[in-house]
Design a protein around this motif. Structure first.
Motif, PDB file in Angstrom:
ATOM      1  N   LEU A 445     -27.866 102.367  -6.104  1.00  0.00           N
ATOM      2  CA  LEU A 445     -27.626 102.511  -4.666  1.00  0.00           C
ATOM      3  C   LEU A 445     -26.147 102.771  -4.440  1.00  0.00           C
ATOM      4  O   LEU A 445     -25.312 102.412  -5.275  1.00  0.00           O
ATOM      5  N   GLY A 446     -25.836 103.403  -3.323  1.00  0.00           N
ATOM      6  CA  GLY A 446     -24.430 103.693  -3.070  1.00  0.00           C
ATOM      7  C   GLY A 446     -24.183 104.158  -1.656  1.00  0.00           C
ATOM      8  O   GLY A 446     -25.123 104.343  -0.859  1.00  0.00           O
ATOM      9  N   GLY A 447     -22.899 104.345  -1.321  1.00  0.00           N
ATOM     10  CA  GLY A 447     -22.544 104.771   0.020  1.00  0.00           C
ATOM     11  C   GLY A 447     -21.112 105.256   0.108  1.00  0.00           C
ATOM     12  O   GLY A 447     -20.298 105.031  -0.803  1.00  0.00           O
ATOM     13  N   THR A 448     -20.803 105.929   1.201  1.00  0.00           N
ATOM     14  CA  THR A 448     -19.436 106.368   1.484  1.00  0.00           C
ATOM     15  C   THR A 448     -18.731 105.412   2.428  1.00  0.00           C
ATOM     16  O   THR A 448     -17.642 105.710   2.931  1.00  0.00           O
ATOM     17  N   VAL A 449     -19.338 104.269   2.701  1.00  0.00           N
ATOM     18  CA  VAL A 449     -18.686 103.185   3.419  1.00  0.00           C
ATOM     19  C   VAL A 449     -18.205 102.209   2.350  1.00  0.00           C
ATOM     20  O   VAL A 449     -19.005 101.510   1.729  1.00  0.00           O
ATOM     21  N   ALA A 450     -16.898 102.204   2.109  1.00  0.00           N
ATOM     22  CA  ALA A 450     -16.328 101.362   1.058  1.00  0.00           C
ATOM     23  C   ALA A 450     -14.907 100.992   1.476  1.00  0.00           C
ATOM     24  O   ALA A 450     -13.978 101.774   1.292  1.00  0.00           O
ATOM     25  N   HIS A 451     -14.771  99.837   2.046  1.00  0.00           N
ATOM     26  CA  HIS A 451     -13.499  99.398   2.622  1.00  0.00           C
ATOM     27  C   HIS A 451     -12.423  99.319   1.547  1.00  0.00           C
ATOM     28  O   HIS A 451     -12.659  98.853   0.461  1.00  0.00           O
ATOM     29  N   ASP A 452     -11.163  99.752   1.844  1.00  0.00           N
ATOM     30  CA  ASP A 452     -10.745 100.243   3.148  1.00  0.00           C
ATOM     31  C   ASP A 452     -10.572 101.774   3.155  1.00  0.00           C
ATOM     32  O   ASP A 452     -10.488 102.380   4.208  1.00  0.00           O
ATOM     33  N   SER A 453     -10.502 102.366   1.994  1.00  0.00           N
ATOM     34  CA  SER A 453     -10.253 103.804   1.956  1.00  0.00           C
ATOM     35  C   SER A 453     -11.518 104.635   2.040  1.00  0.00           C
ATOM     36  O   SER A 453     -11.460 105.848   2.201  1.00  0.00           O
ATOM     37  N   HIS A 454     -12.666 103.973   1.913  1.00  0.00           N
ATOM     38  CA  HIS A 454     -13.962 104.633   2.097  1.00  0.00           C
ATOM     39  C   HIS A 454     -14.171 105.800   1.153  1.00  0.00           C
ATOM     40  O   HIS A 454     -14.540 106.905   1.557  1.00  0.00           O
ATOM     41  N   ALA A 481     -27.617 105.749   0.133  1.00  0.00           N
ATOM     42  CA  ALA A 481     -28.775 106.254  -0.591  1.00  0.00           C
ATOM     43  C   ALA A 481     -29.239 105.242  -1.628  1.00  0.00           C
ATOM     44  O   ALA A 481     -28.443 104.457  -2.149  1.00  0.00           O
ATOM     45  N   VAL A 482     -30.538 105.282  -1.910  1.00  0.00           N
ATOM     46  CA  VAL A 482     -31.144 104.495  -2.983  1.00  0.00           C
ATOM     47  C   VAL A 482     -31.944 105.443  -3.863  1.00  0.00           C
ATOM     48  O   VAL A 482     -32.732 106.260  -3.357  1.00  0.00           O
ATOM     49  N   VAL A 483     -31.746 105.344  -5.183  1.00  0.00           N
ATOM     50  CA  VAL A 483     -32.391 106.242  -6.144  1.00  0.00           C
ATOM     51  C   VAL A 483     -33.061 105.414  -7.232  1.00  0.00           C
ATOM     52  O   VAL A 483     -32.516 104.397  -7.680  1.00  0.00           O
ATOM     53  N   LEU A 484     -34.231 105.864  -7.669  1.00  0.00           N
ATOM     54  CA  LEU A 484     -34.937 105.220  -8.773  1.00  0.00           C
ATOM     55  C   LEU A 484     -35.611 106.291  -9.622  1.00  0.00           C
ATOM     56  O   LEU A 484     -36.372 107.113  -9.106  1.00  0.00           O
ATOM     57  N   ASP A 513     -33.504  99.413   7.682  1.00  0.00           N
ATOM     58  CA  ASP A 513     -34.629  98.610   7.182  1.00  0.00           C
ATOM     59  C   ASP A 513     -35.225  99.246   5.934  1.00  0.00           C
ATOM     60  O   ASP A 513     -35.501  98.563   4.935  1.00  0.00           O
ATOM     61  N   ARG A 514     -35.442 100.553   6.000  1.00  0.00           N
ATOM     62  CA  ARG A 514     -36.033 101.245   4.850  1.00  0.00           C
ATOM     63  C   ARG A 514     -35.087 101.227   3.655  1.00  0.00           C
ATOM     64  O   ARG A 514     -35.519 101.036   2.509  1.00  0.00           O
ATOM     65  N   LEU A 515     -33.793 101.407   3.917  1.00  0.00           N
ATOM     66  CA  LEU A 515     -32.806 101.347   2.836  1.00  0.00           C
ATOM     67  C   LEU A 515     -32.773  99.973   2.187  1.00  0.00           C
ATOM     68  O   LEU A 515     -32.764  99.847   0.953  1.00  0.00           O
ATOM     69  N   ASN A 516     -32.752  98.941   3.012  1.00  0.00           N
ATOM     70  CA  ASN A 516     -32.708  97.581   2.469  1.00  0.00           C
ATOM     71  C   ASN A 516     -33.969  97.258   1.679  1.00  0.00           C
ATOM     72  O   ASN A 516     -33.907  96.607   0.634  1.00  0.00           O
ATOM     73  N   ALA A 517     -35.117  97.731   2.179  1.00  0.00           N
ATOM     74  CA  ALA A 517     -36.363  97.508   1.444  1.00  0.00           C
ATOM     75  C   ALA A 517     -36.324  98.227   0.099  1.00  0.00           C
ATOM     76  O   ALA A 517     -36.764  97.687  -0.928  1.00  0.00           O
ATOM     77  N   ALA A 518     -35.776  99.432   0.106  1.00  0.00           N
ATOM     78  CA  ALA A 518     -35.664 100.168  -1.152  1.00  0.00           C
ATOM     79  C   ALA A 518     -34.708  99.469  -2.112  1.00  0.00           C
ATOM     80  O   ALA A 518     -34.957  99.394  -3.320  1.00  0.00           O
ATOM     81  N   ALA A 519     -33.608  98.933  -1.560  1.00  0.00           N
ATOM     82  CA  ALA A 519     -32.659  98.194  -2.400  1.00  0.00           C
ATOM     83  C   ALA A 519     -33.304  96.940  -2.980  1.00  0.00           C
ATOM     84  O   ALA A 519     -33.068  96.582  -4.145  1.00  0.00           O
ATOM     85  N   ARG A 520     -34.141  96.280  -2.185  1.00  0.00           N
ATOM     86  CA  ARG A 520     -34.836  95.095  -2.702  1.00  0.00           C
ATOM     87  C   ARG A 520     -35.787  95.477  -3.844  1.00  0.00           C
ATOM     88  O   ARG A 520     -35.984  94.702  -4.774  1.00  0.00           O
ATOM     89  N   SER A 521     -36.354  96.691  -3.772  1.00  0.00           N
ATOM     90  CA  SER A 521     -37.245  97.124  -4.848  1.00  0.00           C
ATOM     91  C   SER A 521     -36.488  97.328  -6.160  1.00  0.00           C
ATOM     92  O   SER A 521     -37.087  97.327  -7.235  1.00  0.00           O
ATOM     93  N   LEU A 522     -35.175  97.509  -6.056  1.00  0.00           N
ATOM     94  CA  LEU A 522     -34.340  97.590  -7.264  1.00  0.00           C
ATOM     95  C   LEU A 522     -33.996  96.211  -7.807  1.00  0.00           C
ATOM     96  O   LEU A 522     -33.498  96.108  -8.933  1.00  0.00           O
ATOM     97  N   PHE A 531     -25.948  96.740   1.277  1.00  0.00           N
ATOM     98  CA  PHE A 531     -24.986  97.806   1.526  1.00  0.00           C
ATOM     99  C   PHE A 531     -23.684  97.268   2.122  1.00  0.00           C
ATOM    100  O   PHE A 531     -22.607  97.787   1.838  1.00  0.00           O
ATOM    101  N   MET A 532     -23.774  96.222   2.937  1.00  0.00           N
ATOM    102  CA  MET A 532     -22.555  95.590   3.431  1.00  0.00           C
ATOM    103  C   MET A 532     -21.811  94.928   2.270  1.00  0.00           C
ATOM    104  O   MET A 532     -20.590  95.045   2.146  1.00  0.00           O
ATOM    105  N   GLN A 533     -22.556  94.232   1.406  1.00  0.00           N
ATOM    106  CA  GLN A 533     -21.928  93.596   0.250  1.00  0.00           C
ATOM    107  C   GLN A 533     -21.262  94.639  -0.639  1.00  0.00           C
ATOM    108  O   GLN A 533     -20.130  94.471  -1.099  1.00  0.00           O
TER     109      GLN A 533
END
Length: 565
Positions: A445-454, A481-484, A513-522, A531-533
Motif C-alpha cells: 500500500l502507498g500514497g503521495t500523502v507523506a508528511h512533511d514533504s509529501h 493505492a492498495v495492490v496484491l 472505507d474501501r481502501l482501509n478494507a483492502a489494507a486490512r486484507s493485507l 494510510f494516516m499511520q
C-alpha cells in the motif's frame, strides 16, 4: 453601525430573534435563559425585540460556533470548500489552518490557491504562514519559503494570515540558525505556533523565549503540565492518528482552562464525515468528565482570543452571529447551525474562482525493476516501529531476513519493507527501510500523502507489488493505492497537489472505507488508520526514526543513519 445601534436599542426591527433558548455563555461561565437578537450578521443584544424572523428554540441550548485552532485541511483529503461545508455542519464557524502540506508541494502558489478558493465562504478560513518549507534538510520538498516570503505574505494577506505556523525546526531555534531566527522575526508581534514534542527543561525555556506561544504536540501529562507552567497555550489534540485528549485532559482546571484549546491537527475525511470535527472533541471531553461549558469554551472563545479574532467565539452584543442550537448539551447534539446570522441551509458553498493551479504535481523517476533492492550489509537492521494512536515512532534493531544477498520483508515478525520516492522533480532519488506495526503480511500500500514533504511512500511485503503501487500513483497524479499479487485492489486519486480529492465528502469517505478494507486484507490491524499511520513515517521532525527520500533519519541526532550497523 447606526443600523446596529438602532436595532440594539429596539428602534428598528432585528433580522432574527432566537426566542426561548438556554444560552451557553462562555464569557460569564454560566447557562442562562435568553432571547438572542441578530442584525446584519451580528448579535445586537439579549431580550425581546421586534424581528423580521423569529425562531422558537423551545428551550434548546444555544452555544457559540466552534473555532478550530490548528488543522491541516489537506489531511482531510477534501477540497477546502468541501471541508468547510462538512465542518460547518458539525458546528465549526471559523478555522485557523496551517497550509504547510500545500506549501511543501506548491509553495506560495499553493497558499494563494487555498486563500482564493475559500474566499467569501460562510465559514471563515484563516491561515498561519508555514514556517518550515522544507521542514528539514533531510528530505526533498517541492518548494522553499524564506523569511522574506513570510514577511511579504503577512503584509499582503494581513486579515487572513494571522501569524507564523508551527515552528517545527526546534533544533534550528535552539542553535540560533540565522534563517530560522529570521523567520521568527518576520512574524513581528503576530502569534507563533509551536511544535516541540518532548522538549523540556532549559531547551523548552529557550524555545518558548524565541517566540512560539502554543503547542499541540504534548502527548504526556507531565509534558503538558510543564508547557502550561511556562506560559504555553496548550492545544489538546484529538485527530485521526494523534489522540492526546484522554491523556492531557486531567491537567485542565478552573484556573488554567482559559489557556487550553481543543484542536484536531489532522482529521481524515471518513472520521470527519461520520464522527465530526471539533464537536467530536467536545463530546469526548465531556464523556471523560469535563464540564460541558468548559469544553465548549476550549473549542470556541479560548481559541479565538489566542489568535486575536476579535468578537468571535462567543454569543454577546457585537459578536459575529455564529451559533448552534443543541438538543442536548452533554452529547452536543446539534439541532441547527447559524453562521453570520443565517441558517446553514441558506448558505452557498461554491469555491471562489482562482488563477492558481495545484494539479500536475506528481513527477516520479527511476521506477525500474531493481529500484527497491536493499543489499544486505553487516549487523542488525534498524526498524521504524509505529505506536498505535500516536505519530511518534520508536527505533528497533532486528536481524533482517536475507535472500540472495538482499534484505526482504519478514511478515512473520511484522516487518515490512518501506520506500520513499522523491516526487516533485522526478530525480529518481529514493530512501529504503523497514517498518514494524503496520501488520502488512502480503501485497503493498502507498500514497503521495507523506508528511512533511509529501513524497511518494510505499510499504509492503512484495517488492513487485510495491513497485506497482508507485507506478499507479505516479500515473494518476497522486493518491492512495492498495495492490496484491500484481492487481490494484483499490485506488483513490488525489489530483489536487497529490493531497486532496475534488470529489464529494461522502464519496471520498466511501473510497477510504474501501481502501482501509483492502489494507486490512493485507494484514493491517483494526486499531490503526493504515494510510494516516503510513503518511507520518516520513516525518523527520517527530521522534524517533523516520524514512525520507534521502534515507533513514534519526530524529534525536537530526541526521541520516545507515539501515544496518
Amino acid at each position: 453601525m447606526r443600523n446596529l445601534l438602532a436595532a440594539s436599542r429596539g428602534l428598528e426591527p432585528v433580522d432574527l430573534l432566537i426566542r426561548d433558548c438556554r444560552l451557553v455563555n462562555v464569557l460569564s461561565g454560566e447557562i442562562h435563559a435568553a432571547d438572542v437578537a441578530v442584525k446584519d450578521g451580528v448579535v445586537v443584544g439579549f431580550g425581546p425585540r421586534e424581528a423580521l424572523e423569529t425562531v422558537d428554540a423551545a428551550g434548546r441550548f444555544l452555544c457559540p460556533g466552534l473555532v478550530e485552532g490548528h488543522i491541516h485541511i489537506e489531511s482531510t483529503l477534501l477540497h477546502p470548500a468541501r471541508f468547510a461545508r462538512v465542518a460547518a455542519e458539525h458546528g465549526t464557524a471559523a478555522v485557523v489552518c496551517d497550509p504547510h502540506e500545500l506549501a511543501n508541494v506548491r509553495g506560495l502558489e499553493g497558499i494563494r490557491w487555498l486563500l482564493d478558493v475559500t474566499r467569501g465562504l460562510p465559514l471563515d478560513i484563516f491561515c498561519m504562514m508555514p514556517s518550515c518549507v522544507p521542514a528539514t534538510h533531510l528530505e526533498t520538498s517541492g518548494a522553499a519559503i524564506a523569511a522574506e516570503d513570510i514577511r511579504m505574505m503577512l503584509e499582503e494577506f494581513s486579515e487572513r494570515i494571522l501569524g507564523l505556523a508551527e515552528m517545527m525546526n526546534y533544533p534550528g531555534v535552539l542553535h540560533g540558525a540565522p534563517d530560522v531566527l529570521a523567520k521568527l522575526a518576520a512574524s513581528g508581534s503576530r502569534p507563533v505556533d509551536g511544535h516541540a514534542p518532548g522538549l523540556s527543561g532549559r531547551d523548552l525555556d529557550a524555545y518558548i523565549l524565541s517566540g512560539p506561544s502554543s503547542d499541540h504536540e504534548a502527548c504526556l501529562l507531565e509534558e503538558g503540565r510543564e508547557k502550561l507552567r511556562k506560559g504555553v497555550h496548550l492545544m489538546i489534540r484529538e485527530g485521526s492518528s494523534e489522540k492526546n485528549l484522554r491523556d492531557l485532559l486531567p491537567l485542565v482546571n478552573g484556573f488554567n482552562s482559559q489557556n487550553c484549546s481543543l484542536v484536531t491537527d489532522d482529521r481524515h475525511c471518513d472520521d470527519l464525515v461520520r464522527e465530526g470535527h471539533l464537536d467530536h472533541s467536545v463530546r469526548l471531553a465531556v464523556a471523560e468528565g469535563l464540564d460541558p461549558l468548559r469544553a465548549i469554551q476550549m473549542a470556541s472563545i479560548n481559541t479565538a482570543r489566542h489568535f486575536g479574532l476579535r468578537r468571535r467565539g462567543a454569543v454577546a452584543p457585537g459578536y459575529r452571529a455564529d451559533f448552534l442550537l443543541l438538543d442536548e448539551l452533554s452529547s452536543f447534539a446539534i439541532h441547527r447551525v447559524f453562521l453570520g446570522g443565517k441558517p446553514l441551509e441558506k448558505h452557498a458553498w461554491e469555491p471562489a474562482p482562482t488563477r492558481y493551479r495545484v494539479d500536475g504535481s506528481v513527477r516520479v523517476g527511476g521506477l525500474e525493476p531493481d529500484c527497491l533492492d536493499m543489499p544486505a550489509g553487516e549487523g542488525r537492521a534498524r526498524v521504524i516501529a509505529t505506536v498505535p494512536g500516536q505519530i511518534v515512532t520508536t527505533a528497533e534493531l532486528v536481524v533482517p531476513k536475507i535472500e540472495n544477498g538482499l534484505i526482504q520483508a519478514d511478515p512473520e515478525h511484522d516487518v515490512a519493507r518501506l520506500a520513499v520516492f522523491e516526487r516533485h522533480a522526478g530525480s529518481g532519488r529514493r530512501g529504503l527501510g523497514l517498518v514494524r506495526g503496520l501488520g502488512v503480511r502480503q501485497g503493498a500500500l502507498g500514497g503521495t500523502v507523506a508528511h512533511d514533504s509529501h513524497n511518494l511512500i510505499v510499504a509492503g511485503a512484495s517488492g513487485s507489488d510495491m513497485l506497482l503501487v508507485a507506478r499507479t500513483l505516479a500515473e494518476c497524479g497522486g493518491g492512495f493505492a492498495v495492490v496484491l499479487e500484481g492487481r490494484v485492489l483499490e485506488l483513490l486519486p488525489l489530483t489536487l497537489a497529490g493531497l486532496m480529492s475534488d470529489g464529494e465528502p461522502e464519496e471520498v469517505a466511501a473510497a477510504l472505507d474501501r481502501l482501509n478494507a483492502a489494507a486490512r486484507s493485507l494484514g493491517c490491524p483494526e486499531n490503526i488508520n493504515p494510510f494516516m499511520q503510513l503518511s507520518f513515517l516520513a516525518l523527520p521532525v517527530i521522534p524517533e526514526l523516520r524514512l525520507t527520500d534521502r534515507g533513514l533519519v534519526d530524529v534525536g541526532l537530526f541526521d541520516l543513519v545507515p539501515l544496518q550497523g
